[in-house]
Design a protein around this motif. Structure first.
Motif, mmCIF file in Angstrom:
data_model
loop_
_atom_site.group_PDB
_atom_site.id
_atom_site.type_symbol
_atom_site.label_atom_id
_atom_site.label_comp_id
_atom_site.label_asym_id
_atom_site.label_seq_id
_atom_site.Cartn_x
_atom_site.Cartn_y
_atom_site.Cartn_z
ATOM 1 N N VAL A 214 87.605 58.831 39.651
ATOM 2 C CA VAL A 214 88.879 59.447 40.021
ATOM 3 C C VAL A 214 89.512 58.637 41.141
ATOM 4 O O VAL A 214 88.836 58.281 42.110
ATOM 5 C CB VAL A 214 88.664 60.909 40.489
ATOM 6 N N SER A 215 90.780 58.360 41.030
ATOM 7 C CA SER A 215 91.470 57.578 42.052
ATOM 8 C C SER A 215 91.677 58.423 43.308
ATOM 9 O O SER A 215 91.735 59.658 43.253
ATOM 10 C CB SER A 215 92.825 57.100 41.533
ATOM 11 N N ASP A 216 91.802 57.724 44.448
ATOM 12 C CA ASP A 216 92.079 58.425 45.704
ATOM 13 C C ASP A 216 93.405 59.179 45.615
ATOM 14 O O ASP A 216 93.548 60.272 46.175
ATOM 15 C CB ASP A 216 92.139 57.422 46.859
ATOM 16 N N ARG A 217 94.368 58.599 44.916
ATOM 17 C CA ARG A 217 95.671 59.251 44.792
ATOM 18 C C ARG A 217 95.553 60.595 44.073
ATOM 19 O O ARG A 217 96.101 61.603 44.542
ATOM 20 C CB ARG A 217 96.632 58.334 44.033
ATOM 21 N N ALA A 218 94.831 60.628 42.972
ATOM 22 C CA ALA A 218 94.662 61.880 42.229
ATOM 23 C C ALA A 218 93.868 62.890 43.043
ATOM 24 O O ALA A 218 94.184 64.093 43.050
ATOM 25 C CB ALA A 218 93.965 61.606 40.896
ATOM 26 N N ARG A 219 92.841 62.411 43.756
ATOM 27 C CA ARG A 219 92.016 63.317 44.552
ATOM 28 C C ARG A 219 92.839 63.952 45.679
ATOM 29 O O ARG A 219 92.741 65.159 45.929
ATOM 30 C CB ARG A 219 90.821 62.559 45.122
ATOM 31 N N ASN A 220 93.676 63.149 46.348
ATOM 32 C CA ASN A 220 94.514 63.678 47.416
ATOM 33 C C ASN A 220 95.581 64.620 46.871
ATOM 34 O O ASN A 220 95.912 65.635 47.499
ATOM 35 C CB ASN A 220 95.173 62.532 48.186
ATOM 36 N N GLU A 221 96.106 64.294 45.707
ATOM 37 C CA GLU A 221 97.102 65.153 45.063
ATOM 38 C C GLU A 221 96.499 66.523 44.763
ATOM 39 O O GLU A 221 97.103 67.567 45.059
ATOM 40 C CB GLU A 221 97.582 64.473 43.775
ATOM 41 N N VAL A 222 95.315 66.532 44.211
ATOM 42 C CA VAL A 222 94.648 67.785 43.862
ATOM 43 C C VAL A 222 94.289 68.581 45.117
ATOM 44 O O VAL A 222 94.429 69.809 45.149
ATOM 45 C CB VAL A 222 93.397 67.497 43.005
ATOM 46 N N SER A 223 93.839 67.905 46.152
ATOM 47 C CA SER A 223 93.488 68.602 47.393
ATOM 48 C C SER A 223 94.687 69.353 47.956
ATOM 49 O O SER A 223 94.560 70.492 48.430
ATOM 50 C CB SER A 223 92.955 67.611 48.428
ATOM 51 N N GLY A 224 95.856 68.716 47.908
ATOM 52 C CA GLY A 224 97.060 69.386 48.399
ATOM 53 C C GLY A 224 97.418 70.604 47.571
ATOM 54 O O GLY A 224 97.793 71.660 48.112
ATOM 55 N N LEU A 225 97.295 70.495 46.250
ATOM 56 C CA LEU A 225 97.600 71.628 45.373
ATOM 57 C C LEU A 225 96.640 72.790 45.605
ATOM 58 O O LEU A 225 97.040 73.957 45.658
ATOM 59 C CB LEU A 225 97.535 71.180 43.908
ATOM 60 N N ILE A 226 95.346 72.468 45.747
ATOM 61 C CA ILE A 226 94.346 73.529 45.929
ATOM 62 C C ILE A 226 94.502 74.191 47.298
ATOM 63 O O ILE A 226 94.362 75.410 47.426
ATOM 64 C CB ILE A 226 92.932 72.955 45.737
ATOM 65 N N ALA A 227 94.824 73.406 48.322
ATOM 66 C CA ALA A 227 95.046 73.979 49.648
ATOM 67 C C ALA A 227 96.224 74.946 49.621
ATOM 68 O O ALA A 227 96.165 76.037 50.212
ATOM 69 C CB ALA A 227 95.291 72.869 50.668
ATOM 70 N N ALA A 228 97.294 74.570 48.920
ATOM 71 C CA ALA A 228 98.460 75.452 48.814
ATOM 72 C C ALA A 228 98.120 76.706 48.014
ATOM 73 O O ALA A 228 98.548 77.816 48.359
ATOM 74 C CB ALA A 228 99.617 74.699 48.157
ATOM 75 N N PHE A 229 97.355 76.543 46.954
ATOM 76 C CA PHE A 229 96.951 77.677 46.115
ATOM 77 C C PHE A 229 96.096 78.649 46.922
ATOM 78 O O PHE A 229 96.294 79.870 46.871
ATOM 79 C CB PHE A 229 96.187 77.157 44.902
ATOM 80 N N ALA A 230 95.144 78.115 47.692
ATOM 81 C CA ALA A 230 94.265 78.964 48.502
ATOM 82 C C ALA A 230 95.056 79.686 49.585
ATOM 83 O O ALA A 230 94.857 80.890 49.815
ATOM 84 C CB ALA A 230 93.157 78.125 49.125
ATOM 85 N N ALA A 231 95.966 78.974 50.250
ATOM 86 C CA ALA A 231 96.755 79.590 51.318
ATOM 87 C C ALA A 231 97.614 80.726 50.782
ATOM 88 O O ALA A 231 97.744 81.784 51.410
ATOM 89 C CB ALA A 231 97.635 78.534 51.989
ATOM 90 N N TRP A 232 98.198 80.549 49.614
ATOM 91 C CA TRP A 232 99.061 81.578 49.045
ATOM 92 C C TRP A 232 98.270 82.832 48.689
ATOM 93 O O TRP A 232 98.671 83.949 49.010
ATOM 94 C CB TRP A 232 99.772 81.031 47.805
ATOM 95 N N HIS A 233 97.138 82.676 48.051
ATOM 96 C CA HIS A 233 96.413 83.838 47.554
ATOM 97 C C HIS A 233 95.546 84.498 48.613
ATOM 98 O O HIS A 233 95.109 85.642 48.417
ATOM 99 C CB HIS A 233 95.585 83.448 46.328
ATOM 100 N N MET A 234 95.302 83.818 49.729
ATOM 101 C CA MET A 234 94.608 84.475 50.833
ATOM 102 C C MET A 234 95.586 84.904 51.911
ATOM 103 O O MET A 234 95.200 85.235 53.023
ATOM 104 C CB MET A 234 93.519 83.559 51.398
ATOM 105 N N GLU A 235 96.877 84.859 51.604
ATOM 106 C CA GLU A 235 97.969 85.358 52.421
ATOM 107 C C GLU A 235 98.263 84.521 53.659
ATOM 108 O O GLU A 235 99.373 84.515 54.155
ATOM 109 C CB GLU A 235 97.725 86.820 52.834
ATOM 110 N N ARG A 236 97.303 83.833 54.155
ATOM 111 C CA ARG A 236 97.547 82.913 55.265
ATOM 112 C C ARG A 236 96.554 81.772 55.138
ATOM 113 O O ARG A 236 95.485 81.920 54.554
ATOM 114 C CB ARG A 236 97.417 83.597 56.623
ATOM 115 N N GLY A 237 96.932 80.629 55.673
ATOM 116 C CA GLY A 237 96.092 79.453 55.524
ATOM 117 C C GLY A 237 94.768 79.570 56.258
ATOM 118 O O GLY A 237 94.631 80.320 57.228
ATOM 119 N N LEU A 238 93.789 78.823 55.778
ATOM 120 C CA LEU A 238 92.505 78.763 56.469
ATOM 121 C C LEU A 238 92.673 77.961 57.755
ATOM 122 O O LEU A 238 93.230 76.865 57.748
ATOM 123 C CB LEU A 238 91.460 78.092 55.570
ATOM 124 N N ARG A 239 92.172 78.480 58.844
ATOM 125 C CA ARG A 239 92.320 77.770 60.116
ATOM 126 C C ARG A 239 91.588 76.446 60.131
ATOM 127 O O ARG A 239 92.000 75.494 60.788
ATOM 128 C CB ARG A 239 91.801 78.660 61.261
#
Length: 246
Positions: A214-239
């Protein structure tokens, strides 16, 4: 006092008085437990060092009026040891235990799947996947997706999260719940690359062979999407999430 015993992972600790701590644990049978460990901050304590975050322990509790009391603790796996010498793995582990603490809200209610996920993720952070080493952020992203899924927030990856139209579709929207079609896209919908879609599906399924090239670009892209998904569904971001080394 009645006593009981359980296996647990230490999530966090708080100071109490001059020598005690309140320990928050995720246990195999009893779910989340908050208990007092008396005297653990003294240098003479017999099990203070066993009750640190990430530690996997066999614990005996005495039932108390407000908080239970830890009377004995034996180390099963010192998952904290390899994490404390690797800052990237340490920050990923911090995000994992914070996620478990946030997702398991009711104390005393069994949460076996969340417990098993956390134990497996911490073990993988320290020793690698069955298919070899993977970046700590990739292990964290897989854990976040799977823990959220167990909690009832599984992302839609095969059809539109809003209308159910069979995919694949190009858009990914955290607030909508995952994949969205052209007609259902909310503003600022992300358009992941093909490699990113493949990686998200592999991380959710725990398909480590697919994550090998997996390329670094794809890995970083996915990390950003998952962080946003987690923050939305847990109502606030993880500290701890902004501290994760990517």
């Amino acid at each position: 006092m009645p006593t009981y015993r359980d296996e647990a992972v230490v999530l966090r600790t708080h100071k109490l008085g001059e020598a005690d701590r309140i320990i928050t644990l995720l246990s195999r049978t009893h779910g989340k437990i908050r208990a007092v460990a008396r005297g653990v901050r003294r240098t003479s304590s017999k099990f203070g060092g066993r009750l640190e975050p990430f530690s996997h322990v066999d614990v005996q509790f005495a039932s108390g009026r407000n908080l239970d009391i830890i009377t004995q603790a034996e180390t099963l796996h010192a998952y904290d040891a390899p994490l404390r010498i690797d800052y990237g793995a340490f920050t990923a582990g911090e995000a994992m235990v914070e996620t478990a603490d946030r997702l398991v809200t009711e104390e005393g209610e069994p949460a076996l799947q969340q417990y098993r996920l956390l134990v497996g993720a911490l073990r993988t952070l320290g020793s690698g996947t069955p298919c070899g080493p993977r970046p700590a952020t990739m292990i964290l992203d897989s854990y976040l997706l799977r823990a959220l899924s167990v909690a009832g927030y599984a992302p839609a990856l095969a059809s539109c999260a809003r209308c159910g139209l069979e995919g694949p579709h190009a858009g990914f929207s955290p607030e909508a719940g995952g994949m969205v079609c052209q007609a259902c896209r909310p503003p600022r919908t992300a358009l992941p690359s093909d490699d990113a879609w493949t990686l998200i599906s592999a991380l959710l399924a725990g398909d480590w062979p697919t994550t090998a090239e997996v390329s670094d670009r794809a890995r970083n892209e996915v990390s950003g999407l998952i962080a946003a998904f987690a923050a939305w569904h847990m109502e606030r971001g993880l500290r701890s999430l902004p501290l994760v080394v990517r």
